[in-house]
Each structure stands twice: as structure tokens, then as C-alpha cells.
Write a protein that holds these residues in place. Structure first.
Motif, PDB file in Angstrom:
ATOM      1  N   LYS A  99       0.753  -1.152   0.068  1.00 17.78           N
ATOM      2  CA  LYS A  99       0.078   0.126  -0.306  1.00 17.78           C
ATOM      3  C   LYS A  99       0.774   1.244   0.009  1.00 17.78           C
ATOM      4  O   LYS A  99       0.518   2.193  -0.787  1.00 17.78           O
ATOM      5  CB  LYS A  99      -0.912   0.036   1.150  1.00 17.78           C
ATOM      6  N   THR A 100       1.974   1.285   0.738  1.00 16.26           N
ATOM      7  CA  THR A 100       2.755   2.390   0.922  1.00 16.26           C
ATOM      8  C   THR A 100       3.724   2.624  -0.167  1.00 16.26           C
ATOM      9  O   THR A 100       3.759   3.750  -1.079  1.00 16.26           O
ATOM     10  CB  THR A 100       3.639   2.352   2.308  1.00 16.26           C
ATOM     11  N   ARG A 157       4.642  12.053   4.270  1.00 13.10           N
ATOM     12  CA  ARG A 157       4.155  10.898   5.000  1.00 13.10           C
ATOM     13  C   ARG A 157       3.966  11.360   6.583  1.00 13.10           C
ATOM     14  O   ARG A 157       4.931  11.745   6.859  1.00 13.10           O
ATOM     15  CB  ARG A 157       5.145   9.729   4.688  1.00 13.10           C
ATOM     16  N   VAL A 158       3.113  11.012   6.908  1.00 13.89           N
ATOM     17  CA  VAL A 158       2.885  10.768   8.414  1.00 13.89           C
ATOM     18  C   VAL A 158       2.413   9.495   9.012  1.00 13.89           C
ATOM     19  O   VAL A 158       1.735   8.700   8.186  1.00 13.89           O
ATOM     20  CB  VAL A 158       1.598  11.553   9.022  1.00 13.89           C
ATOM     21  N   LEU A 179       0.897  15.102  -2.319  1.00  7.09           N
ATOM     22  CA  LEU A 179       0.381  14.017  -1.735  1.00  7.09           C
ATOM     23  C   LEU A 179       0.607  13.717  -0.610  1.00  7.09           C
ATOM     24  O   LEU A 179       1.949  13.431  -0.408  1.00  7.09           O
ATOM     25  CB  LEU A 179       0.669  12.734  -2.789  1.00  7.09           C
ATOM     26  N   LEU A 180      -0.173  13.406   0.238  1.00  8.39           N
ATOM     27  CA  LEU A 180      -0.080  13.153   1.661  1.00  8.39           C
ATOM     28  C   LEU A 180      -0.178  11.654   1.971  1.00  8.39           C
ATOM     29  O   LEU A 180      -1.622  11.334   1.865  1.00  8.39           O
ATOM     30  CB  LEU A 180      -0.594  14.058   2.703  1.00  8.39           C
ATOM     31  N   LEU A 181       0.754  10.964   2.294  1.00 13.15           N
ATOM     32  CA  LEU A 181       0.365   9.449   2.797  1.00 13.15           C
ATOM     33  C   LEU A 181       0.170   9.274   4.307  1.00 13.15           C
ATOM     34  O   LEU A 181       1.048   9.592   5.170  1.00 13.15           O
ATOM     35  CB  LEU A 181       1.518   8.805   2.422  1.00 13.15           C
ATOM     36  N   ALA A 182      -1.201   9.245   4.629  1.00 13.99           N
ATOM     37  CA  ALA A 182      -1.543   9.119   6.089  1.00 13.99           C
ATOM     38  C   ALA A 182      -1.384   7.644   6.311  1.00 13.99           C
ATOM     39  O   ALA A 182      -2.239   6.595   6.235  1.00 13.99           O
ATOM     40  CB  ALA A 182      -2.831   9.613   6.358  1.00 13.99           C
ATOM     41  N   ASP A 183      -0.144   7.107   6.840  1.00 16.38           N
ATOM     42  CA  ASP A 183       0.106   5.631   7.048  1.00 16.38           C
ATOM     43  C   ASP A 183      -0.350   5.172   8.390  1.00 16.38           C
ATOM     44  O   ASP A 183      -0.284   5.597   9.406  1.00 16.38           O
ATOM     45  CB  ASP A 183       1.628   5.397   6.945  1.00 16.38           C
ATOM     46  N   VAL A 222      -4.872  13.214  -0.356  1.00 17.37           N
ATOM     47  CA  VAL A 222      -4.578  12.363   0.709  1.00 17.37           C
ATOM     48  C   VAL A 222      -4.665  10.795   0.282  1.00 17.37           C
ATOM     49  O   VAL A 222      -5.833  10.424  -0.123  1.00 17.37           O
ATOM     50  CB  VAL A 222      -5.352  12.461   2.006  1.00 17.37           C
ATOM     51  N   VAL A 223      -3.804  10.055   0.782  1.00 14.97           N
ATOM     52  CA  VAL A 223      -3.764   8.766   0.306  1.00 14.97           C
ATOM     53  C   VAL A 223      -3.375   8.050   1.906  1.00 14.97           C
ATOM     54  O   VAL A 223      -2.584   7.984   2.380  1.00 14.97           O
ATOM     55  CB  VAL A 223      -2.789   7.881  -0.498  1.00 14.97           C
ATOM     56  N   ALA A 224      -4.865   7.434   2.552  1.00 16.53           N
ATOM     57  CA  ALA A 224      -4.448   6.750   3.903  1.00 16.53           C
ATOM     58  C   ALA A 224      -4.514   5.396   3.637  1.00 16.53           C
ATOM     59  O   ALA A 224      -5.088   4.653   2.986  1.00 16.53           O
ATOM     60  CB  ALA A 224      -5.454   7.548   4.793  1.00 16.53           C
ATOM     61  N   THR A 225      -3.783   4.742   4.684  1.00 16.03           N
ATOM     62  CA  THR A 225      -3.872   3.326   4.596  1.00 16.03           C
ATOM     63  C   THR A 225      -4.214   2.913   6.022  1.00 16.03           C
ATOM     64  O   THR A 225      -4.014   3.691   7.074  1.00 16.03           O
ATOM     65  CB  THR A 225      -2.399   2.644   4.565  1.00 16.03           C
TER      66      THR A 225
END
Length: 316
Positions: free
Chosen positions: A51-52, A68-69, A104-108, A145-148
Motif C-alpha cells: 500500500k505504501t 508521509r505521516v 500527496l500526503l500518505l497518512a500511514d 490524501v492517500v490513507a492506509t
């Protein structure tokens, strides 16, 4: 004239990510749909299914600034948005920007932090801005936002509030690879593949190309009968005896936007019921809450959406 900008972008993205991502064609397609529709994405899957890596590679191929957070139980809202810092020698406050100031923020693993911190993203996702110390800061039109999240049955997870999940255009389920795909993954790693090295990801778009692809999605024509079809699907999600909470008007708008983006991605200028039906599950699966009886019967949200799609007459 067909929606060649959107279709061409999708094809080029698939080619650019092929050296890095094995399989996940459906996840990439739905991620591109969300990008063209100007919405956010929630990935759900067990750890270790790329996913990441998909999010990072996607940002690289589009030349988007990437942040990335890693969401953890002790994460604070200011760790995401930033905080004013007082400079005594100058007698003023200066904003130290948080990772939300990106494209593009990855909210991991977003569901590993309590709802108070999850809510720090609400304003950013809805209005493309953040308010810090009473001052509003714009994030730009490309903010994405792309959250996983891990499945909720995993330890240490917090369910996302309905107000939070409703801000995601799509919820994409990322499953295990097939046996053949897993074989290819193992062979790549045996040959020295480094998932942290994205140098093989070709940049295939700039801001102008992305804007042109989004314009294709906006321009997709919608027949009057399809507005009625969309409305009936949303209404059926509210009246189904298996559903405790149905789709809101925002959910109906999301279905329209995502279906138009999928049509453009397929190179079409016109929306058809097929795009609506193929988009319904990722748009609605995080917006519906099932009655306990349906869950006891072993039905999933996707099963119930399938029933709704079968029950509502398709316009001819």
C-alpha cells in the motif's frame, strides 16, 4: 473526440509503476480515478501488501511533492498540521509547517491513532486548507490524501469516525497477491530489488497534463436518465432493510464524480451505467453501516451493495 488525456495518463502510469509494483492493477486504476475526480483514497489491507509503496511510486510518477505521516497512538494534531513557534529575538511567531503541507500526503496506518488526531485532517481534506493559531493556510488544488489502514480486527486500531470516512472518495481494498504474483515478487527480491529505490519510476506527468486529464473527467456528459439512476441507488442504500446508515448526499456526489472519472479513464466522453456499477463498491463501502442482523448472516458491505445494484433498474 474521446477523453484521450485521462486514458493516456492511466496507461502511462501503469507502465511507469510496472518495474516497482507487481499486480495491484485494480488498486492503481481506482487510485487514478480518485486523482482525476479530485478526491481522497483510503487503502485497507493487511501489512506488507505494498500500500505504501504504491502511494510513493504514484507520487513519483506524477512529480507530486510527497509527505508521509506515520500515525501512532501518541501522535498529536500539531504533528500533522504544524505549530507556531515564538522567536524571542524577533518578538514574533513563525509557523513551522507540518507534513500536511504537500501535494500527496500518505497518512500511514491512520487508524492507529485516536480520533482526535485523525480529525486533524478533516479541514485539509474537505477545504484544502488548514487553520493554525487562528490563521488559515491554503494547500492547493492538487492536495491529495492517500490513507492506509489495517483491518479493524487488528490490535491497536481505532475505528475512523463516520465524518472522517465520508471525506474519502474511495475505499480501496488491497488483497494478497496471487500465487503467480507472489512468485514474481520473490524473484525480484532475489535479484536485488530494493523497494526504497524509486529511481526506476519514470515521471509521466506534470501539472499541465494532470489538469488536462481532470478536465476530461469534468467534461464527461451525463444523460438525464443516469441522474435518476444515481439517485435511486443512493436512496436504495438508505431504505435497504440490511442497512442502518445509508449514503448521504455527499456520497451521491462522490458516486457521480468517481463514475465520470472512470469513464474518462476508459477513454469515453459519455457516462454509462457500467461505470456507475463498477464504481459503486469503492465509493459506498465505507459509507454504509449494516444492521447487526446482516452481519450475523455473514454479509459484507460489498455483498449488500451488490444486492442494491441488482435491485435498482438500469436505464436503457
Amino acid at each position: 473526440m474521446t477523453a484521450k488525456n485521462a486514458a493516456g495518463l492511466h496507461e502511462d502510469l501503469a507502465g511507469a509503476l510496472a518495474p516497482i509494483i507487481v499486480g495491484q492493477a485494480e488498486a492503481l486504476e481506482e487510485l487514478t480515478v480518485a486523482l482525476l475526480a479530485g478526491g481522497h483514497v483510503l487503502f485497507e489491507g493487511v501489512p506488507g501488501v505494498a500500500k505504501t509503496l504504491l502511494a510513493k511510486s504514484f507520487a513519483k510518477a506524477l512529480a507530486l511533492d510527497y509527505g508521509r505521516v506515520q500515525f501512532t497512538p501518541d501522535l498529536m494534531p500539531s504533528d500533522i498540521t504544524g505549530t507556531p513557534v515564538y522567536l524571542p529575538q524577533e518578538g514574533r511567531f513563525v509557523l513551522t509547517k507540518g507534513p500536511v503541507f504537500t501535494e500527496l500526503l500518505l497518512a500511514d496506518e491512520i487508524n492507529r491513532t485516536p480520533p482526535k488526531t485523525q480529525a486533524a485532517l478533516l479541514e485539509a481534506m474537505e477545504e484544502h486548507q488548514v487553520t493554525i493559531g487562528g490563521e488559515t493556510h491554503q494547500l492547493g488544488d492538487t492536495f491529495f490524501v492517500v490513507a492506509t489502514q489495517n483491518p479493524l480486527e487488528y490490535e491497536g486500531t481505532y475505528p475512523l469516525p463516520e465524518a472522517q470516512t465520508d471525506r474519502f472518495l474511495l475505499k480501496i481494498l488491497v488483497d494478497y497477491p496471487s500465487t503467480e504474483e507472489n512468485d514474481r515478487i520473490l524473484r525480484r527480491h532475489h535479484e536485488g530489488f530494493d523497494p526504497h529505490d524509486l529511481s526506476r519510476v519514470e515521471v509521466v506527468a506534470d501539472r499541465a497534463r494532470l489538469a488536462a486529464a481532470r478536465a476530461d473527467a469534468d467534461a464527461v456528459k451525463v444523460d438525464d436518465t443516469l441522474f435518476g439512476y444515481l439517485s435511486q441507488l443512493v436512496e436504495a442504500s438508505r431504505t435497504s432493510p440490511r442497512v442502518r446508515l445509508g449514503a448521504s448526499p455527499r456520497g451521491g456526489v462522490a458516486l457521480l464524480r468517481a463514475a465520470k472519472a472512470r469513464a474518462a479513464l476508459m477513454g469515453s466522453d459519455f457516462l454509462t451505467p457500467d461505470e456507475v456499477k463498477s464504481t459503486a463498491r469503492p465509493v459506498l463501502r465505507h459509507r454504509l453501516l449494516l444492521e447487526p442482523e446482516a452481519e450475523i448472516e455473514g454479509l459484507s458491505v460489498d455483498d449488500v451493495i451488490g444486492e442494491i445494484l441488482d435491485e435498482v433498474d438500469v436505464p436503457r
